[in-house]
Write a protein that holds these residues in place. Structure first.
Motif, PDB file in Angstrom:
ATOM      1  N   ARG A 101       0.831  -1.204   0.000  1.00 61.88           N
ATOM      2  CA  ARG A 101       0.000   0.000   0.000  1.00 61.88           C
ATOM      3  C   ARG A 101       0.868   1.257   0.000  1.00 61.88           C
ATOM      4  N   ARG A 102       1.931   1.254   0.761  1.00 65.72           N
ATOM      5  CA  ARG A 102       2.800   2.434   0.830  1.00 65.72           C
ATOM      6  C   ARG A 102       3.524   2.666  -0.485  1.00 65.72           C
ATOM      7  N   VAL A 103       3.939   1.591  -1.132  1.00 70.05           N
ATOM      8  CA  VAL A 103       4.576   1.726  -2.442  1.00 70.05           C
ATOM      9  C   VAL A 103       3.580   2.292  -3.455  1.00 70.05           C
ATOM     10  N   ALA A 104       2.357   1.787  -3.432  1.00 69.81           N
ATOM     11  CA  ALA A 104       1.337   2.270  -4.359  1.00 69.81           C
ATOM     12  C   ALA A 104       1.077   3.757  -4.169  1.00 69.81           C
ATOM     13  N   ALA A 105       0.995   4.177  -2.910  1.00 70.79           N
ATOM     14  CA  ALA A 105       0.771   5.594  -2.637  1.00 70.79           C
ATOM     15  C   ALA A 105       1.935   6.434  -3.152  1.00 70.79           C
ATOM     16  N   ALA A 106       3.157   5.952  -2.958  1.00 71.55           N
ATOM     17  CA  ALA A 106       4.331   6.700  -3.421  1.00 71.55           C
ATOM     18  C   ALA A 106       4.377   6.791  -4.937  1.00 71.55           C
ATOM     19  N   LEU A 107       3.916   5.761  -5.627  1.00 68.89           N
ATOM     20  CA  LEU A 107       3.921   5.763  -7.090  1.00 68.89           C
ATOM     21  C   LEU A 107       2.968   6.799  -7.671  1.00 68.89           C
ATOM     22  N   PHE A 108       1.839   6.983  -6.997  1.00 72.64           N
ATOM     23  CA  PHE A 108       0.779   7.796  -7.585  1.00 72.64           C
ATOM     24  C   PHE A 108       0.577   9.153  -6.927  1.00 72.64           C
ATOM     25  N   THR A 109       1.251   9.431  -5.837  1.00 70.48           N
ATOM     26  CA  THR A 109       1.044  10.704  -5.145  1.00 70.48           C
ATOM     27  C   THR A 109       2.168  11.672  -5.495  1.00 70.48           C
ATOM     28  N   TRP A 110       1.825  12.740  -6.200  1.00 66.36           N
ATOM     29  CA  TRP A 110       2.817  13.763  -6.518  1.00 66.36           C
ATOM     30  C   TRP A 110       2.144  15.102  -6.772  1.00 66.36           C
ATOM     31  N   ASP A 111       2.962  16.140  -6.727  1.00 66.96           N
ATOM     32  CA  ASP A 111       2.493  17.520  -6.884  1.00 66.96           C
ATOM     33  C   ASP A 111       3.514  18.253  -7.729  1.00 66.96           C
ATOM     34  N   THR A 112       3.128  18.655  -8.928  1.00 73.23           N
ATOM     35  CA  THR A 112       4.073  19.320  -9.827  1.00 73.23           C
ATOM     36  C   THR A 112       4.477  20.704  -9.337  1.00 73.23           C
ATOM     37  N   GLY A 113       3.731  21.255  -8.383  1.00 71.75           N
ATOM     38  CA  GLY A 113       4.064  22.574  -7.860  1.00 71.75           C
ATOM     39  C   GLY A 113       4.905  22.546  -6.603  1.00 71.75           C
ATOM     40  N   ALA A 114       5.389  21.365  -6.208  1.00 74.80           N
ATOM     41  CA  ALA A 114       6.128  21.240  -4.951  1.00 74.80           C
ATOM     42  C   ALA A 114       7.617  21.523  -5.102  1.00 74.80           C
ATOM     43  N   GLY A 115       8.066  21.838  -6.318  1.00 76.51           N
ATOM     44  CA  GLY A 115       9.481  22.119  -6.515  1.00 76.51           C
ATOM     45  C   GLY A 115      10.321  20.880  -6.747  1.00 76.51           C
ATOM     46  N   LEU A 116       9.683  19.758  -7.040  1.00 76.99           N
ATOM     47  CA  LEU A 116      10.381  18.502  -7.283  1.00 76.99           C
ATOM     48  C   LEU A 116      10.183  18.066  -8.737  1.00 76.99           C
ATOM     49  N   MET A 117      10.970  17.072  -9.141  1.00 77.23           N
ATOM     50  CA  MET A 117      10.869  16.510 -10.485  1.00 77.23           C
ATOM     51  C   MET A 117      10.608  15.009 -10.388  1.00 77.23           C
ATOM     52  N   PRO A 118      10.215  14.363 -11.491  1.00 73.74           N
ATOM     53  CA  PRO A 118       9.935  12.926 -11.435  1.00 73.74           C
ATOM     54  C   PRO A 118      11.068  12.095 -10.849  1.00 73.74           C
ATOM     55  N   LEU A 119      12.315  12.459 -11.126  1.00 75.54           N
ATOM     56  CA  LEU A 119      13.432  11.679 -10.597  1.00 75.54           C
ATOM     57  C   LEU A 119      13.491  11.721  -9.076  1.00 75.54           C
ATOM     58  N   ASP A 120      12.993  12.799  -8.476  1.00 72.24           N
ATOM     59  CA  ASP A 120      12.958  12.867  -7.018  1.00 72.24           C
ATOM     60  C   ASP A 120      12.013  11.804  -6.460  1.00 72.24           C
ATOM     61  N   TYR A 121      10.865  11.658  -7.090  1.00 70.22           N
ATOM     62  CA  TYR A 121       9.906  10.642  -6.651  1.00 70.22           C
ATOM     63  C   TYR A 121      10.443   9.241  -6.940  1.00 70.22           C
ATOM     64  N   THR A 122      11.120   9.087  -8.069  1.00 68.28           N
ATOM     65  CA  THR A 122      11.726   7.801  -8.394  1.00 68.28           C
ATOM     66  C   THR A 122      12.753   7.395  -7.345  1.00 68.28           C
ATOM     67  N   SER A 123      13.587   8.340  -6.935  1.00 64.71           N
ATOM     68  CA  SER A 123      14.633   8.047  -5.954  1.00 64.71           C
ATOM     69  C   SER A 123      14.048   7.579  -4.633  1.00 64.71           C
ATOM     70  N   ALA A 124      12.935   8.185  -4.224  1.00 67.39           N
ATOM     71  CA  ALA A 124      12.310   7.800  -2.959  1.00 67.39           C
ATOM     72  C   ALA A 124      11.839   6.351  -3.002  1.00 67.39           C
ATOM     73  N   ILE A 125      11.359   5.895  -4.167  1.00 71.84           N
ATOM     74  CA  ILE A 125      10.902   4.514  -4.293  1.00 71.84           C
ATOM     75  C   ILE A 125      12.095   3.563  -4.394  1.00 71.84           C
ATOM     76  N   LEU A 126      13.125   3.969  -5.116  1.00 71.96           N
ATOM     77  CA  LEU A 126      14.315   3.129  -5.227  1.00 71.96           C
ATOM     78  C   LEU A 126      14.996   2.930  -3.873  1.00 71.96           C
ATOM     79  N   ASP A 127      14.803   3.853  -2.959  1.00 67.84           N
ATOM     80  CA  ASP A 127      15.393   3.732  -1.621  1.00 67.84           C
ATOM     81  C   ASP A 127      14.910   2.488  -0.888  1.00 67.84           C
ATOM     82  N   VAL A 128      13.718   1.979  -1.260  1.00 62.96           N
ATOM     83  CA  VAL A 128      13.206   0.765  -0.615  1.00 62.96           C
ATOM     84  C   VAL A 128      13.270  -0.419  -1.580  1.00 62.96           C
ATOM     85  N   GLY A 129      14.144  -0.329  -2.574  1.00 68.17           N
ATOM     86  CA  GLY A 129      14.309  -1.403  -3.535  1.00 68.17           C
ATOM     87  C   GLY A 129      15.207  -2.513  -3.003  1.00 68.17           C
TER      88      GLY A 129
END
Length: 211
Positions: free
Chosen positions: A66-94
């Motif tokens: 469930r936590r992985v699913a939430a991380a995959l689909f929860t993002w905000d383009t106005g938060a000052g981050l880019m897709p690679l930032d979200y990717t890195s957070a998921i890879l951290d639990v790889g």
């Protein structure tokens, strides 16, 4: 390598990602220190970089999925981050061995907008999140385990197929817009029997889950 055999058939890491017609805007306020004297010019302070929410560790496989699913689909383009930032957070639990990291990174890329699409979505203040309708170990998983070669799967390996709804919000011509779409995918993970935290192995192609 555990990317071979029946698991490989379920893990197709190619595909596109649907985009909202319009996208998002970003505000990055600059904070300034007080002037040390009436004659000194104010000095801008470097804004702190926004942090991507971490996937909290757990030894419970369903909670982790469930936590992985939430991380995959929860993002905000106005938060000052880019897709690679979200990717890195998921890879951290790889996979801590690193065996699956390259494949997992390719899987994640099919779930997130490209950098170019992200820039466009940012013009429309686009955000996204997922609601889960159902999560379960697919029937085909037992067959996959039975057909796996010795050592092909790590101890505690398991799969969860998730069915839910993707919600994407944005502003188009100053009017709030909401786009929803059903999604289905499978999360392949492992939770070591010794109680160590679960880790992510691979993801199915979005829309092609294991059943």
């Amino acid at each position: 390598m555990i990317v071979s055999g029946v698991i490989l058939l379920a893990l197709v890491a190619v595909g596109g990602y649907g985009l909202l017609s319009g996208t998002d805007s970003e505000m990055a306020p600059v904070h300034r220190d007080p002037a040390p004297s009436s004659t000194a010019s104010p000095r801008p302070e470097t804004p702190s970089r926004p942090q991507v929410p971490r996937i909290l560790p757990t030894s419970n496989p369903e909670t982790f999925a469930r936590r992985v699913a939430a991380a995959l689909f929860t993002w905000d383009t106005g938060a000052g981050l880019m897709p690679l930032d979200y990717t890195s957070a998921i890879l951290d639990v790889g996979d801590p061995s690193g065996t699956e990291q390259a494949g997992l990174a390719a899987d994640i890329a099919t779930y997130l907008p490209s950098r170019e699409a992200w820039v466009q979505l940012r013009q429309y203040a686009t955000t996204q999140y997922l609601t889960i309708d159902n999560i379960a170990v697919p029937d085909a998983w037992s067959e996959a385990v039975a057909q796996a070669q010795p050592g092909q799967l790590p101890p505690g390996a398991i799969a969860y197929t998730i069915d839910g709804v993707r919600h994407r919000d944005g502003i188009w011509n100053d009017v709030p817009q909401v786009l929803t779409a059903p999604v289905a995918f499978t999360v392949f993970l492992a939770c070591p029997p010794d109680g160590d935290p679960c880790y992510l192995l691979r993801l199915s192609q979005l829309g092609s889950p294991l059943r």
